[in-house]
Design a protein around this motif. Structure first.
Motif, PDB file in Angstrom:
ATOM      1  N   ARG A  76       3.690   5.565  -5.403  1.00 54.23           N
ATOM      2  CA  ARG A  76       2.528   6.442  -5.219  1.00 54.23           C
ATOM      3  C   ARG A  76       2.261   7.226  -6.508  1.00 54.23           C
ATOM      4  N   HIS A  87       4.400  -0.342  -6.941  1.00 53.76           N
ATOM      5  CA  HIS A  87       4.821   0.016  -5.577  1.00 53.76           C
ATOM      6  C   HIS A  87       4.930   1.527  -5.396  1.00 53.76           C
ATOM      7  N   PHE A 146      -6.755   1.182  -7.553  1.00 60.21           N
ATOM      8  CA  PHE A 146      -6.042   1.761  -6.418  1.00 60.21           C
ATOM      9  C   PHE A 146      -6.280   0.907  -5.185  1.00 60.21           C
ATOM     10  N   GLU A 166      -6.087   0.917  -1.455  1.00 64.23           N
ATOM     11  CA  GLU A 166      -5.924   1.841  -0.329  1.00 64.23           C
ATOM     12  C   GLU A 166      -5.224   1.172   0.856  1.00 64.23           C
ATOM     13  N   SER A 221      -4.088  -2.847   1.491  1.00 62.50           N
ATOM     14  CA  SER A 221      -2.988  -3.776   1.263  1.00 62.50           C
ATOM     15  C   SER A 221      -3.423  -4.827   0.253  1.00 62.50           C
ATOM     16  N   THR A 263       2.668  -1.781   0.313  1.00 63.49           N
ATOM     17  CA  THR A 263       3.295  -0.925  -0.709  1.00 63.49           C
ATOM     18  C   THR A 263       2.796  -1.272  -2.107  1.00 63.49           C
ATOM     19  N   ASN A 264       1.885  -2.209  -2.200  1.00 64.23           N
ATOM     20  CA  ASN A 264       1.211  -2.440  -3.489  1.00 64.23           C
ATOM     21  C   ASN A 264       0.106  -1.389  -3.603  1.00 64.23           C
ATOM     22  N   TRP A 265       0.414  -0.259  -4.238  1.00 71.32           N
ATOM     23  CA  TRP A 265      -0.544   0.849  -4.283  1.00 71.32           C
ATOM     24  C   TRP A 265      -1.513   0.760  -5.451  1.00 71.32           C
ATOM     25  N   TRP A 266      -1.024   0.243  -6.571  1.00 68.78           N
ATOM     26  CA  TRP A 266      -1.816   0.277  -7.802  1.00 68.78           C
ATOM     27  C   TRP A 266      -1.687  -1.040  -8.540  1.00 68.78           C
TER      28      TRP A 266
END
Ligand SMILES: C[S@@+](CC[C@H](N)C(=O)[O-])C[C@H]1O[C@@H](n2cnc3c(N)ncnc32)[C@H](O)[C@@H]1O
Length: 256
Positions: free
Chosen positions: A143, A141, A198, A200, A202, A208-211
């Protein structure tokens, strides 16, 4: 001396039910006086179903130990740590709604747990370390996930780190050489080479699931931050300790 009446004693089951509804929606399913906080969770009885797979990898008796639960959410893991006798449990989350759920759950269960609104990036401000740090379901979650792991290792973990991440991609753990020549390109195409995907837009309807790392990447990031992995009792959970011989990488100015 008369015993103080706790919230646990004073609320009726109907009142507990009403308060749970007011504080919702809940991500953690916790049983409070027989009332479930998130009975329809999309993952089932969550996180109990996950906890039962690794609960024996953490000491049953935590008396005398301090615990930090990062991204504590509704307080499920903080509560389990306090039930094991931890001397001090601090749960932090950057979401006040979740913290209010956690406070209510701990009150109903009559457990003395501190909950504080704080981001993982602010942890250096605490100026103290904890014997056991839980960092469960938060990395993906963020960055800046590697920054968070560096902060945990260099500022708050005294001994144990219990880490969990959503993992996607290959679960292979290929041998990675110390170095490769510039013209070696094929190694990056190995599905098990450490990779962080990554996201970008959703994933799972959560922007907020970035990675999401593959397994080798999660392991490599933990080692790179200065942790050694002792065991993996569950498919997403790593039990780690501080590696005293690890080379620690410098943090940005103001966080060192
Ligand atoms: C998927 S939930 C995991 C909850 C719990 N740790 C578990 O494993 O069941 C992620 C939690 O991390 C919190 N969180 C996300 N970013 C954070 C940050 N930068 N600092 C602190 N908490 C954060 C969210 O508010 C949420 O409660």
């Amino acid at each position: 001396m008369q015993k103080e009446t706790s919230l646990a004693d004073s609320l009726t089951t109907d009142e507990v039910q009403r308060r749970i509804a007011e504080l919702g929606p809940w991500f953690h399913n916790i049983s409070l006086r027989g009332v479930q906080t998130a009975p329809d969770h999309f993952l089932g009885d969550y996180p109990s179903m996950k906890w039962k797979n690794f609960q024996n990898a953490i000491p049953q008796d935590l008396h005398g130990l301090s615990v930090l639960d990062i991204g504590c959410n509704g307080g499920f893991y903080s509560i389990e740590m306090k039930k094991r006798g931890a001397a001090h449990v601090l749960g932090i989350d950057h979401d006040e709604d979740y913290l209010n759920q956690a406070r209510f759950a701990a009150d109903v269960l009559d457990l003395d747990i501190e909950f504080r609104r704080m981001s993982v990036y602010e942890l250096p401000k605490l100026g103290r370390r904890f014997d056991l740090v839980l960092f469960m379901g938060v990395l993906y979650h963020l960055r800046h996930p590697l920054l968070a792991l560096d902060i945990l290792r260099q500022h708050v973990t005294e001994d144990w780190l219990v880490f969990q991440s959503m993992l996607r991609g290959s679960r292979a753990r290929p041998q990675i050489d110390e170095d490769y020549p510039f013209w070696e390109k094929g190694v990056f195409d190995h599905p098990g080479y450490p990779k962080m995907h990554f996201i970008e837009k959703s994933y799972s309807q959560d922007p907020t699931n970035w990675w999401t790392p593959n397994r080798a990447c999660a392991e490599a990031m933990l080692r790179s931050a200065g942790f050694k992995i002792e065991s993996m009792p569950e498919e997403e959970v790593f039990i780690c300790r501080c590696d005293e011989n690890a080379e620690l990488h410098s943090l940005p100015e103001g966080m060192a």
